[in-house]
Design an enzyme around this catalytic site. Structure first.
Site, short mmCIF file in Angstrom:
data_model
loop_
_atom_site.label_atom_id
_atom_site.label_comp_id
_atom_site.label_asym_id
_atom_site.label_seq_id
_atom_site.Cartn_x
_atom_site.Cartn_y
_atom_site.Cartn_z
N MET A 300 -31.91 21.65 27.91
CA MET A 300 -30.80 22.41 28.49
C MET A 300 -31.39 23.57 29.26
SD MET A 300 -27.61 22.75 29.05
CE MET A 300 -26.89 24.07 30.03
N GLU A 301 -30.92 23.72 30.51
CA GLU A 301 -31.55 24.61 31.48
C GLU A 301 -31.10 26.07 31.38
OE1 GLU A 301 -27.91 22.68 33.49
OE2 GLU A 301 -29.49 22.08 32.11
N HIS A 325 -37.51 18.58 34.99
CA HIS A 325 -36.06 18.56 35.26
C HIS A 325 -35.44 19.92 34.99
CE1 HIS A 325 -32.12 16.51 35.64
NE2 HIS A 325 -31.74 17.39 34.72
N GLU A 326 -35.75 20.51 33.83
CA GLU A 326 -35.14 21.80 33.48
C GLU A 326 -35.65 22.92 34.39
OE1 GLU A 326 -32.68 21.32 31.77
OE2 GLU A 326 -33.22 19.43 30.82
N HIS A 329 -33.70 22.87 37.57
CA HIS A 329 -32.37 23.46 37.44
C HIS A 329 -32.36 24.96 37.78
CE1 HIS A 329 -29.35 20.63 36.25
NE2 HIS A 329 -30.04 20.15 35.23
N GLU A 348 -26.84 17.84 39.04
CA GLU A 348 -27.79 16.90 38.44
C GLU A 348 -28.48 15.99 39.45
OE1 GLU A 348 -28.88 17.39 35.69
OE2 GLU A 348 -27.35 18.52 34.61
N ASP A 405 -16.85 16.40 28.25
CA ASP A 405 -17.82 15.74 27.36
C ASP A 405 -17.68 14.22 27.40
OD1 ASP A 405 -18.95 18.12 26.57
OD2 ASP A 405 -17.75 18.30 24.75
N TYR A 413 -26.43 12.04 37.54
CA TYR A 413 -27.87 12.18 37.71
C TYR A 413 -28.40 11.11 38.67
CZ TYR A 413 -27.74 14.91 33.31
OH TYR A 413 -27.48 15.83 32.32
N MET A 568 -28.19 12.67 21.53
CA MET A 568 -27.12 11.70 21.80
C MET A 568 -27.60 10.45 22.51
SD MET A 568 -23.56 13.69 22.49
CE MET A 568 -24.08 14.69 23.86
#
Length: 621
Positions: A300-301, A325-326, A329, A348, A405, A413, A568
């Site tokens: 999480m960024e 990736h982060e 961001h 994304e 969500d 993405y 997840m």
């Protein structure tokens, strides 16, 4: 790399210097005109400029006793009422510029929470600021927060708290204008037990003994760069840190600190590469925090403090994808932000594009192509899961009455990346298109944008190639469900090597085993090796395949993996497939209910929907 960087700078100055001021003025004037279907807040009439937070963490009751001062700017004359987003908050008092203000809570919505309507004791003129102070307490079940017992931590001695506010959960921690269209700075002071350490998505600004309780410490933080509410983040636990670069530290429990420092040693190289591509890093500090296993995402960024799953500490370089990736961001998402979650692909898709450009610089163009092939597979998996006609597979979906969500998938993405890669090919290659991306970042920095804003600037930047852009089927790309209308022709060289070796292994008979040598595997890069193992047996994929094949012995292993960690990406598919195995449907529900209290609230909520479990009475529907 230096030659390409130079080319990007020249293209940028030629293209946008002249119209930059006019375009920025247009952005400012129109930045508040669109509505957000996921927010109650009145951001067309006022906008938050700054938050001042005072948080007192109560680990016994699992609540935060808090006060927030919101500096609010009026966008209309005779401004006297405003609405903030809340969710399961106990509001104790509200004041404006020190004077008591009337307030009321509206009806509770299933996922948007409860609007907090505030009437000021005076009118405010357009352009003026008012400080609205709200004293409140969070709920033990706040969706943004997960409280861990000592037994759920690596050290087993101290409790732990972490937040996850994206997409619309900050309102369960702070009453605010919880929309990515609103950006503000913040300052925070956090009181915690003296054996614990607090960190936030901000620059550390000192600490002191709590004057109200010498068994507690107050940590202070400041975030001078305007950012949306979903990027407010806090972690409190028995944390230690290690320096990993001139502007970076890694934070974790003591048990993971040294390993994490080793694994994230390339962070500064990635930051410098990203700066060469996208411009200066404006956030000052770039720290990484390794969370407990229940963290629901790969990363999480959060500004100044990227959150990372401990599943990355696997002893290989696969984690470089997540950190690249982060880091990306920091420009696309945090600096330039989607105005609503319907435009999530702007965050994304561009971040994946920049992440893979970092990989291109640090590895090779073939490496970028290899990662793009994997991304296309992920996109196909998401489309198959949702269904090819599901509107949530649109690049720009409607989220009217849709919980953000529920819409989360690889679509924004990878469909977003596929569009940008397609445009790259049409416009003249990676150097040319990266020039546009850098220019887009500079123009829209510190603001929130829509797909229309992005597209209009694309046509402005490539004004000499409008005839080509007009031939793109924009409706099919943006507003049509399923796979993209164009499949890019990626270079398959690195992927072919993985496929060929995996096929040799799977087709080999006993007399063929002598033909395999150590060099077969040593010739693969770490990323290829991961892909090869995934093709061959991949741990979680193996469980999924075995359960899908109704192999009963695999069910306990699948459920064990689904509950031992909370990412997840792994947990939801494993629970889903066991649930779809009719003989073990009740067992999937039983195991979920037994472990739900230890899961992150977002993970638990989505798995409950997958298993058709009624959240109100914990029974299977």
């Amino acid at each position: 790399m230096s030659e390409r960087t130079g080319a990007v700078k020249r293209v940028h100055h030629d293209r946008i210097t002249a119209p930059l001021v006019l375009l920025r003025f247009s952005i400012t004037c129109t930045s508040i005109m669109s509505s957000d279907p996921c927010s109650f807040s009145s951001f067309t009439r006022c906008v938050t400029k700054h938050l001042n937070l005072s948080l007192h963490l109560d680990f016994e009751r699992h609540v935060i006793r808090a006060k927030v001062e919101l500096t609010v700017e009026a966008l209309e004359d005779r401004f006297a009422t405003l609405t903030l987003d809340t969710r399961d908050l106990k509001i104790l008092s509200v004041s404006a510029n020190g004077q008591p203000a009337c307030f009321s809570l509206g009806p509770k919505h299933s996922f948007k929470g409860t609007p907090l309507d505030i009437t000021l004791p005076f009118d405010v003129s357009r352009g003026q600021h008012v400080i609205v102070e709200v004293t409140y307490e969070t709920s033990p079940s706040a969706s943004a927060l997960q409280w861990l017992t000592p037994e759920q931590t690596a050290g087993k001695k101290h409790p732990y708290l972490f937040s996850q506010c994206q997409a619309h959960h900050c309102r369960s921690m702070v009453p605010c204008q919880d929309s990515p269209s609103v950006k503000h700075t913040y300052y925070a002071q956090v009181s915690v037990p003296k054996d614990l350490v607090a960190v936030m998505s901000a620059v550390r600004d000192g600490q002191e003994v709590d004057p109200q309780d010498n068994n507690r410490i107050i940590y202070r933080f400041r975030q001078p760069v305007p950012m949306p509410s979903y990027l407010i983040a806090i972690v409190v636990g028995a944390l230690e840190s290690r320096e990993i670069g001139p502007r970076s530290r890694v934070w974790s429990e003591k048990e993971f600190a040294d390993k994490a420092a080793y694994e994230f040693s390339e962070t500064e190289t990635m930051l410098k590469t990203a700066e060469d591509l996208a411009g200066p890093y404006v956030w000052g500090q770039y720290d990484i925090l390794v969370l407990p296993p229940s963290f629901p995402y790969g990363g999480m960024e959060n500004p100044c403090l990227t959150f990372a799953t401990p599943t990355l500490l696997a002893g290989d370089k696969s984690l470089s994808n997540v950190i690249a990736h982060e880091i990306s961001h920091s420009w696309t998402g945090n600096l330039v932000t989607n105005k609503t979650w319907e435009h999530f692909w702007l965050n994304e898709g561009h971040t994946v594009y920049l992440e893979r450009m970092i990989g291109r610089c640090m590895e090779s163009e073939q490496f970028r192509q290899f990662k793009a092939i994997g991304g296309w597979k992920d996109l196909q998996d998401s489309v198959n899961t949702f269904g090819a006609n599901n509107p949530l597979t649109n690049l720009v979906p409607s989220l009217q009455d849709v919980d953000p969500d529920d819409a989360f998938s690889s679509v924004p993405y990878e469909k977003g990346f596929a569009l940008l890669y397609h445009l790259e090919e049409l416009m003249g290659g990676p150097e040319v298109f990266m020039g546009f991306v850098k220019s887009y970042i500079q123009l829209f920095a510190y603001s929130s944008v829509t797909t229309e804003d992005w597209k209009n600037y694309l046509f402005t930047y490539f004004k000499d190639k409008v005839d080509i852009l007009n031939k793109v089927d924009w409706n099919a790309w943006m507003f049509t469900p399923g796979m993209p209308p164009v499949k890019p022709q990626y270079d398959t060289t690195l992927a072919d090597a993985c496929i060929a070796l995996s096929q040799r292994w799977t087709k080999a008979k006993e007399q063929d085993l002598g033909s395999f040598t150590e060099y077969d595997v040593k010739s693969l890069s770490s990323h290829q090796l991961i892909e090869f193992l995934s093709l061959l047996l991949g741990l979680w994929s193996e469980h999924l395949l075995c359960v899908c094949a109704k192999w009963e012995e695999a069910v306990p292993l699948a459920l064990k993996m689904a509950t031992e960690q909370g990412r997840m990406k792994f947990t939801r598919p494993l629970f889903r497939e066991v649930f779809n195995f009719e003989k073990y449907r009740k067992e999937a529900v039983r195991v979920f209910l037994a472990h739900r209290a230890a899961m992150h609230p977002v993970t638990a909520g989505l798995v409950a929907k997958d298993l058709k479990v009624d959240a109100s009475n914990s029974s299977s529907l």
